[in-house]
Design a protein around this motif. Structure first.
Motif, PDB file in Angstrom:
ATOM      1  N   THR A  16      51.880  45.555  26.717  1.00 49.44           N
ATOM      2  CA  THR A  16      51.648  46.246  27.988  1.00 49.44           C
ATOM      3  C   THR A  16      51.988  45.314  29.122  1.00 49.44           C
ATOM      4  N   VAL A  17      52.511  45.882  30.169  1.00 44.48           N
ATOM      5  CA  VAL A  17      52.753  45.142  31.403  1.00 44.48           C
ATOM      6  C   VAL A  17      51.845  45.780  32.442  1.00 44.48           C
ATOM      7  N   GLN A  18      51.014  44.986  33.060  1.00 43.60           N
ATOM      8  CA  GLN A  18      50.090  45.503  34.052  1.00 43.60           C
ATOM      9  C   GLN A  18      50.242  44.713  35.340  1.00 43.60           C
ATOM     10  N   LEU A  19      50.137  45.425  36.467  1.00 41.59           N
ATOM     11  CA  LEU A  19      50.090  44.732  37.750  1.00 41.59           C
ATOM     12  C   LEU A  19      48.762  43.989  37.810  1.00 41.59           C
ATOM     13  N   ASN A  20      48.807  42.701  38.098  1.00 39.90           N
ATOM     14  CA  ASN A  20      47.601  41.889  38.146  1.00 39.90           C
ATOM     15  C   ASN A  20      47.115  41.701  39.583  1.00 39.90           C
ATOM     16  N   HIS A  21      48.051  41.378  40.485  1.00 41.60           N
ATOM     17  CA  HIS A  21      47.695  41.214  41.895  1.00 41.60           C
ATOM     18  C   HIS A  21      48.945  41.370  42.743  1.00 41.60           C
ATOM     19  N   THR A  22      48.741  41.661  43.994  1.00 40.31           N
ATOM     20  CA  THR A  22      49.853  41.721  44.929  1.00 40.31           C
ATOM     21  C   THR A  22      49.368  41.193  46.271  1.00 40.31           C
ATOM     22  N   ALA A  23      50.260  40.535  46.981  1.00 45.81           N
ATOM     23  CA  ALA A  23      49.919  40.025  48.309  1.00 45.81           C
ATOM     24  C   ALA A  23      50.080  41.147  49.329  1.00 45.81           C
ATOM     25  N   GLY A  57      38.909  46.683  40.608  1.00 40.13           N
ATOM     26  CA  GLY A  57      38.073  47.084  39.483  1.00 40.13           C
ATOM     27  C   GLY A  57      38.836  47.513  38.245  1.00 40.13           C
ATOM     28  N   ASN A  58      40.151  47.567  38.303  1.00 36.62           N
ATOM     29  CA  ASN A  58      40.941  47.927  37.124  1.00 36.62           C
ATOM     30  C   ASN A  58      41.882  46.796  36.730  1.00 36.62           C
ATOM     31  N   GLY A  59      41.500  45.575  37.100  1.00 40.17           N
ATOM     32  CA  GLY A  59      42.326  44.422  36.771  1.00 40.17           C
ATOM     33  C   GLY A  59      43.360  44.091  37.821  1.00 40.17           C
ATOM     34  N   VAL A  60      43.395  44.841  38.919  1.00 38.34           N
ATOM     35  CA  VAL A  60      44.351  44.596  39.993  1.00 38.34           C
ATOM     36  C   VAL A  60      43.600  44.100  41.228  1.00 38.34           C
ATOM     37  N   THR A  61      44.149  43.067  41.845  1.00 35.67           N
ATOM     38  CA  THR A  61      43.555  42.510  43.058  1.00 35.67           C
ATOM     39  C   THR A  61      44.551  42.594  44.203  1.00 35.67           C
ATOM     40  N   LEU A  62      44.079  43.022  45.370  1.00 40.16           N
ATOM     41  CA  LEU A  62      44.866  42.936  46.598  1.00 40.16           C
ATOM     42  C   LEU A  62      44.529  41.592  47.212  1.00 40.16           C
ATOM     43  N   ASP A  63      45.518  40.717  47.333  1.00 45.91           N
ATOM     44  CA  ASP A  63      45.309  39.395  47.921  1.00 45.91           C
ATOM     45  C   ASP A  63      45.813  39.419  49.358  1.00 45.91           C
ATOM     46  N   TYR A  64      44.887  39.532  50.294  1.00 42.28           N
ATOM     47  CA  TYR A  64      45.270  39.583  51.710  1.00 42.28           C
ATOM     48  C   TYR A  64      45.711  38.202  52.176  1.00 42.28           C
ATOM     49  N   TYR A  65      46.886  38.168  52.788  1.00 44.39           N
ATOM     50  CA  TYR A  65      47.522  36.926  53.228  1.00 44.39           C
ATOM     51  C   TYR A  65      47.843  37.051  54.708  1.00 44.39           C
ATOM     52  N   GLU A  66      47.337  36.109  55.476  1.00 44.39           N
ATOM     53  CA  GLU A  66      47.520  36.167  56.922  1.00 44.39           C
ATOM     54  C   GLU A  66      48.917  35.712  57.316  1.00 44.39           C
TER      55      GLU A  66
END
Length: 141
Positions: A16-23, A57-66
């Motif tokens: 499986t390929v899952q999105l883990n995080h995105t900036a 909560g589903n293994g994906v994180t939004l990483d807010y970047y200034e």
């Protein structure tokens, strides 16, 4: 390992390929992270280097970047949300004075859509990212 074995190994798809995080670029990472966390009923995590995370909560994180040196390019983020939480999220948008729309072109303010047997709405975050909440995933051909 032979050349053929190496090639076969490389071309085998992962399980499986899952999105883990995105900036997510923001002019004020704290404001933007707190905004989406408040609307979705989530929490802002502890800083991680230059990032301020919101765990979905589903293994994906939004990483807010200034990013303050140039305008923020609007992106689209769609969140599949529990049906029983949808009305609460709409009420939170109304409470903070953010207009929501039934359509991404923003021709139906203050309305929701009923795509694929669910409910959905679009709204802007503080930097103009096009956010969407929906209770049913899109049925793709």
């Amino acid at each position: 390992m032979s050349h053929d074995q190496q090639h076969a190994h490389r071309s085998a798809p992962p399980a499986t390929v899952q999105l883990n995080h995105t900036a997510v670029y923001a002019s004020d990472r704290q404001l933007s992270a707190e905004f989406i966390a408040a609307i979705l009923g989530l929490e802002v995590g502890a800083s991680f280097g230059p990032f301020l995370p919101v765990d979905l909560g589903n293994g994906v994180t939004l990483d807010y970047y200034e990013k303050r040196d140039e305008p923020i390019q609007s992106q689209h983020y769609a969140f599949l949300v529990p049906d029983e939480e949808f009305d609460t999220m709409i009420a939170r948008l109304e409470t903070v004075g953010v207009t929501y729309f039934a359509d991404p072109r923003r021709t139906e303010p203050g309305r929701i859509n009923r795509l694929f047997g669910g409910r959905g709405a679009y709204f802007d975050d503080p930097d103009g990212h096009n956010m969407e909440i929906m209770t049913r995933p899109y049925i793709r051909p």
